[in-house]
Design a protein around this motif. Structure first.
Motif, PDB file in Angstrom:
ATOM      1  N   TYR A 193       0.820  -1.212   0.000  1.00  0.00           N
ATOM      2  CA  TYR A 193       0.000   0.000   0.000  1.00  0.00           C
ATOM      3  C   TYR A 193       0.857   1.267   0.000  1.00  0.00           C
ATOM      4  CZ  TYR A 193      -4.685  -1.954   0.741  1.00  0.00           C
ATOM      5  OH  TYR A 193      -5.893  -2.583   0.588  1.00  0.00           O
ATOM      6  N   SER A 194       2.036   1.193   0.605  1.00  0.00           N
ATOM      7  CA  SER A 194       2.880   2.395   0.694  1.00  0.00           C
ATOM      8  C   SER A 194       3.342   2.889  -0.669  1.00  0.00           C
ATOM      9  CB  SER A 194       4.088   2.137   1.598  1.00  0.00           C
ATOM     10  OG  SER A 194       5.053   1.325   0.949  1.00  0.00           O
ATOM     11  N   LYS A 195       3.195   2.067  -1.695  1.00  0.00           N
ATOM     12  CA  LYS A 195       3.565   2.487  -3.051  1.00  0.00           C
ATOM     13  C   LYS A 195       2.627   3.577  -3.570  1.00  0.00           C
ATOM     14  CE  LYS A 195       6.111   0.548  -5.592  1.00  0.00           C
ATOM     15  NZ  LYS A 195       7.455   0.947  -5.976  1.00  0.00           N
ATOM     16  N   PHE A 196       1.384   3.616  -3.033  1.00  0.00           N
ATOM     17  CA  PHE A 196       0.428   4.561  -3.605  1.00  0.00           C
ATOM     18  C   PHE A 196      -0.488   5.242  -2.592  1.00  0.00           C
ATOM     19  CE2 PHE A 196      -1.238   0.272  -3.800  1.00  0.00           C
ATOM     20  CZ  PHE A 196      -2.512   0.396  -3.269  1.00  0.00           C
ATOM     21  N   ARG A 197      -0.403   4.897  -1.323  1.00  0.00           N
ATOM     22  CA  ARG A 197      -1.250   5.556  -0.311  1.00  0.00           C
ATOM     23  C   ARG A 197      -0.390   6.437   0.571  1.00  0.00           C
ATOM     24  NH1 ARG A 197      -6.727   2.924   1.180  1.00  0.00           N
ATOM     25  NH2 ARG A 197      -6.822   4.839   2.380  1.00  0.00           N
ATOM     26  N   GLU A 198      -0.919   7.585   0.942  1.00  0.00           N
ATOM     27  CA  GLU A 198      -0.174   8.508   1.800  1.00  0.00           C
ATOM     28  C   GLU A 198      -1.059   9.057   2.914  1.00  0.00           C
ATOM     29  OE1 GLU A 198       1.913  11.425  -0.460  1.00  0.00           O
ATOM     30  OE2 GLU A 198       3.041   9.921  -1.573  1.00  0.00           O
ATOM     31  N   ASP A 199      -1.899   8.218   3.459  1.00  0.00           N
ATOM     32  CA  ASP A 199      -2.818   8.593   4.524  1.00  0.00           C
ATOM     33  C   ASP A 199      -2.303   7.981   5.827  1.00  0.00           C
ATOM     34  OD1 ASP A 199      -4.919   8.886   6.305  1.00  0.00           O
ATOM     35  OD2 ASP A 199      -6.407   7.938   5.015  1.00  0.00           O
ATOM     36  N   ARG A 200      -1.703   8.810   6.676  1.00  0.00           N
ATOM     37  CA  ARG A 200      -1.087   8.307   7.903  1.00  0.00           C
ATOM     38  C   ARG A 200      -2.101   7.583   8.781  1.00  0.00           C
ATOM     39  NH1 ARG A 200       3.631   8.655  10.790  1.00  0.00           N
ATOM     40  NH2 ARG A 200       4.599  10.119   9.363  1.00  0.00           N
ATOM     41  N   GLU A 201      -3.318   8.093   8.873  1.00  0.00           N
ATOM     42  CA  GLU A 201      -4.339   7.449   9.709  1.00  0.00           C
ATOM     43  C   GLU A 201      -4.615   6.025   9.222  1.00  0.00           C
ATOM     44  OE1 GLU A 201      -8.935   8.088  11.239  1.00  0.00           O
ATOM     45  OE2 GLU A 201      -7.959   9.677  10.087  1.00  0.00           O
ATOM     46  N   PHE A 202      -4.643   5.828   7.918  1.00  0.00           N
ATOM     47  CA  PHE A 202      -4.836   4.504   7.326  1.00  0.00           C
ATOM     48  C   PHE A 202      -3.788   3.529   7.857  1.00  0.00           C
ATOM     49  CE2 PHE A 202      -3.578   1.582   3.892  1.00  0.00           C
ATOM     50  CZ  PHE A 202      -4.775   0.940   3.617  1.00  0.00           C
TER      51      PHE A 202
END
Length: 192
Positions: free
Chosen positions: A170-179
């Motif tokens: 997921y870190s390749k395309f998500r940048e939502d710290r809460e997630f």
């Protein structure tokens, strides 16, 4: 015969950075020449070919990262704290500019392991080492009363390892710290 004028270990460390940024297939020989600071003939002479250099890079990356992880699991006074720190390090990596997106090992598994037997064996063997180290740490935590002794330690280790792998994908395309924080907190809660 001319001797090498470079340190192979240092070149392999540089190769990690080059392959991590672009992946195996998108890394050209020109990228390697530029990133490693040595010529094409030196690369072929020292490593045989791009694939062998890549395998050495993956192996070195894993050995160093896994040694640090095993040390944390084996020497932390609190198993839960060690697992929490591991999960938090994954979250922190997502938001760090120090390295390319994703984990070099996980990127390699996704790109190469399904069709490259040599790379599959390298990453699979490392996966087993990490899982076993975490399993042994969880057993110690269960014996000390820190972790629920009624839960299957092997299943917990596998769950945490697969959760971390998923977070790294997921870190390749998500940048939502809460997630990512939610995933880490939920993964840690399975130890209760």
């Amino acid at each position: 015969m001319r001797t090498k004028d470079f340190n192979e270990q240092e070149v392999v460390k540089k190769a990690i950075a080059v392959f991590w940024k672009k992946g195996y297939h998108d890394t050209s020989m020109y990228d390697l020449i530029e990133g490693l600071g040595i010529g094409r003939s030196s690369i072929y002479h020292a490593f045989g070919d791009k694939h062998n250099l890549f395998a050495r890079a993956v192996d070195l990356y894993q050995r160093e990262a896994t040694a640090r992880l095993m040390d944390a699991f084996e020497n932390s006074p609190s198993v839960k704290d060690a697992v929490a720190a591991f999960l938090q390090s994954v979250v922190d990596d997502v938001f760090s500019d120090a390295c390319p997106k994703g984990c070099f090992k996980i990127n390699t598994e996704v790109e190469m392991a399904s069709h490259d037997d040599k790379i599959r064996k390298i990453v699979y063997d490392d996966d087993l080492i990490i899982e076993d180290s975490l399993f042994r740490a969880i057993l110690r935590g269960q014996q000390s009363g820190e972790i629920n002794p009624l839960k299957d330690a092997k299943a917990l280790a596998r769950f945490i390892c697969s959760t971390i792998a998923g977070m790294r994908v997921y870190s390749k395309f998500r940048e939502d710290r809460e997630f990512f924080n939610d995933i880490a907190a939920t993964a840690l809660s399975v130890l209760d």
